[in-house]
Design an enzyme around this catalytic site. Structure first.
Site, short mmCIF file in Angstrom:
data_model
loop_
_atom_site.label_atom_id
_atom_site.label_comp_id
_atom_site.label_asym_id
_atom_site.label_seq_id
_atom_site.Cartn_x
_atom_site.Cartn_y
_atom_site.Cartn_z
N ASP A 52 0.77 -1.22 -0.05
CA ASP A 52 -0.09 0.04 0.02
C ASP A 52 1.01 1.08 0.01
O ASP A 52 1.98 1.09 0.03
CB ASP A 52 -0.90 -0.08 1.09
CG ASP A 52 -0.14 0.01 2.57
OD1 ASP A 52 1.10 0.06 2.71
OD2 ASP A 52 -0.67 -0.16 3.62
N ASP A 93 -8.22 -6.93 0.75
CA ASP A 93 -7.19 -7.16 1.83
C ASP A 93 -7.59 -6.93 3.23
O ASP A 93 -8.34 -5.95 3.32
CB ASP A 93 -5.80 -6.52 1.56
CG ASP A 93 -5.82 -5.25 1.87
OD1 ASP A 93 -5.51 -4.89 3.20
OD2 ASP A 93 -6.46 -4.27 1.20
N CYS A 149 -13.80 -28.32 8.54
CA CYS A 149 -12.73 -27.41 8.03
C CYS A 149 -11.45 -28.42 7.93
O CYS A 149 -11.22 -29.18 8.35
CB CYS A 149 -12.57 -26.49 8.95
SG CYS A 149 -11.08 -25.46 8.50
N CYS A 188 -8.45 -27.14 7.28
CA CYS A 188 -7.34 -26.37 7.65
C CYS A 188 -6.28 -27.00 8.45
O CYS A 188 -6.79 -28.31 9.27
CB CYS A 188 -7.46 -25.18 8.13
SG CYS A 188 -7.74 -24.99 10.02
N CYS A 230 -7.43 -27.32 12.39
CA CYS A 230 -8.75 -28.12 12.56
C CYS A 230 -8.56 -29.72 12.25
O CYS A 230 -9.10 -30.61 12.80
CB CYS A 230 -9.85 -27.80 11.53
SG CYS A 230 -10.47 -26.19 12.23
N HIS A 250 -6.44 -21.08 10.89
CA HIS A 250 -7.70 -21.43 10.64
C HIS A 250 -8.57 -20.09 10.01
O HIS A 250 -9.36 -20.37 9.06
CB HIS A 250 -8.57 -21.66 12.04
CG HIS A 250 -10.07 -21.82 11.88
ND1 HIS A 250 -10.58 -23.02 11.27
CD2 HIS A 250 -10.98 -20.93 12.23
CE1 HIS A 250 -11.98 -22.88 11.00
NE2 HIS A 250 -12.23 -21.53 11.72
#
Ligand SMILES: [Zn+2]
Length: 401
Positions: free
Chosen positions: A91, A297, A335, A337, A340, A366
């Site tokens: 940015d 973002d 989930c 991930c 998890c 997660h």
């Protein structure tokens, strides 16, 4: 950088496409993972890769102050510096120059008006002044005085070396009156032209894509003017190429985000990517996509994760609550991930209660996974014409109370 649209969704401004950078491809809509100081808080770059993040955004203000743009340049750019080899963005640093330099410690969320700046600064002995030249601010680290201008932001971003960078703009407060917003918009437009000129002088081989930033607060005519003016630069004799993409910055209220973004995106050139800056609440992602945005973002997944708040399709949960102490299920059933598939709610709850650093890491994994997969599903739903149904189904479940 090259942007192509694969599919437009009838009856909305939503589209699915892809951005090709020299460091890889971004399938859009995409959630951009925020690595403020060339690190995604509490995660290794290997973990960011495992999450299948497509692109990382670092913050110019932070890297400019620490370790300094020259060090990042010597490292080969922030991607190399942090061992991230995919697409990158920075940015412009304008928002942080105000919010961390001037308003640090004060209760100011977005850039306030000139008068409000003087007021908060006077009480804390701090000073940030926005003039046509740029923003003068004091470092939140050591109080040193700095001046950010369109030219110095372009130079810092050139050295930091991301694939996609943003023009230096003034981010105004949602409470700023019309007169101030109008004046500020004229300044942001003048800065936009200075950014293009400065960037063209630096980037003769066109290594970086430069995004212009649409401001205008909550005023429809100002937002539309900003979109028209920035879009028209592409056809101007002075800057025949104009901007490579657009950021939509500033503040919105919860209810008007889709509407306000829609004002802008119906006017901006269709063939350039649009990035809704700093937005990451699930409902806002749906609204932003529906209103024609391609990139988002937000620090939200890591920030709330570090405090024990976790996304699930049934809404957020707070893992420090007593009910999870002996709950041996995953954070969310189904989930996929890392957290998890390896750990229980009871374990994560224990780590938070014991103040262990791994707590923030596992929670961030997660939460980032949740938003990345959500935006992927949004993209799929555009491609197979089920976006509106998917939005309805998700929102009803997530926001039911
Ligand atoms: Zn998970």
């Amino acid at each position: 950088m090259k942007f192509t649209i694969e599919k437009k969704l009838d009856g909305t401004l939503a589209r699915a496409g892809e951005i090709v950078t020299k460091n890889g491809v971004i399938k859009t809509p995409a959630f951009v993972v925020v690595g403020t100081k060339a690190t995604v808080k509490s995660l290794t770059s290997e973990q960011i890769r495992s999450l299948k993040a497509q692109v990382v955004l670092a913050n110019t203000y932070h890297l400019y102050l620490q370790p300094g743009a020259d060090i990042v340049e010597k490292a080969g750019g922030f991607g190399k510096f942090m061992d991230w080899h995919g697409p990158t963005m920075t940015d412009s640093g304008g928002f942080q120059a105000f919010s961390l330099g001037a308003a640090f410690g004060n209760n100011v969320s977005k850039v306030a008006t000139g008068d409000a700046v003087s007021d908060v600064s006077a009480t804390k002995g701090q000073l940030a002044t926005v003039t046509d030249e740029g923003v003068t601010f004091k470092s939140h680290l050591n109080g040193d005085k700095h001046l950010f201008t369109p030219e110095s932001s372009m130079l810092a971003q050139w050295k930091i070396g991301a694939d996609m960078i943003f023009a230096f703009d003034e981010c105004t407060s949602p409470s700023a009156p019309y007169e101030y917003q109008e004046k500020s918009l004229a300044r942001t437009y003048a800065w936009a032209k200075r950014c293009i000129a400065a960037h063209e002088a630096l980037d003769i081989d066109k290594k970086q894509a430069l995004f212009g930033v649409v401001q205008g607060g909550r005023f429809q005519d100002l937002r539309e003017k900003a979109a028209r003016d920035l879009g028209a630069l592409a056809a101007s004799p002075e800057f025949p190429e104009g901007f490579d993409g657009y950021g939509i910055g500033g503040s919105f209220t919860k209810d008007d985000i889709g509407t306000a973004v829609g004002w802008v995106n119906t006017i901006l050139p269709e063939d350039k990517p649009r990035h809704l800056l700093g937005i990451g609440e699930p409902i806002d992602l749906f609204e932003g996509v529906q209103a024609g945005c391609d990139l988002f973002d937000c620090v939200l997944p890591t920030r709330i994760g570090r405090h024990g708040t976790l996304f699930t399709h049934d809404g957020k949960i707070h893992i420090k609550n007593a009910q999870y102490v002996a709950d041996f299920g995953p954070l969310e059933d189904g989930c996929t991930c890392y957290t998890c598939t390896h750990h229980t709610r009871a374990y994560i709850a224990h780590l938070f209660r014991a103040d262990e650093m791994t707590a923030g890491t596992l929670a961030s994994i997660h939460n980032i996974h949740f938003l990345l997969r959500l935006v992927e599903k949004i993209r799929e739903s555009i491609l197979n014409d089920t976006f509106l149904e998917y939005k309805k189904e998700f929102v009803e479940k997530y926001y039911k109370k």
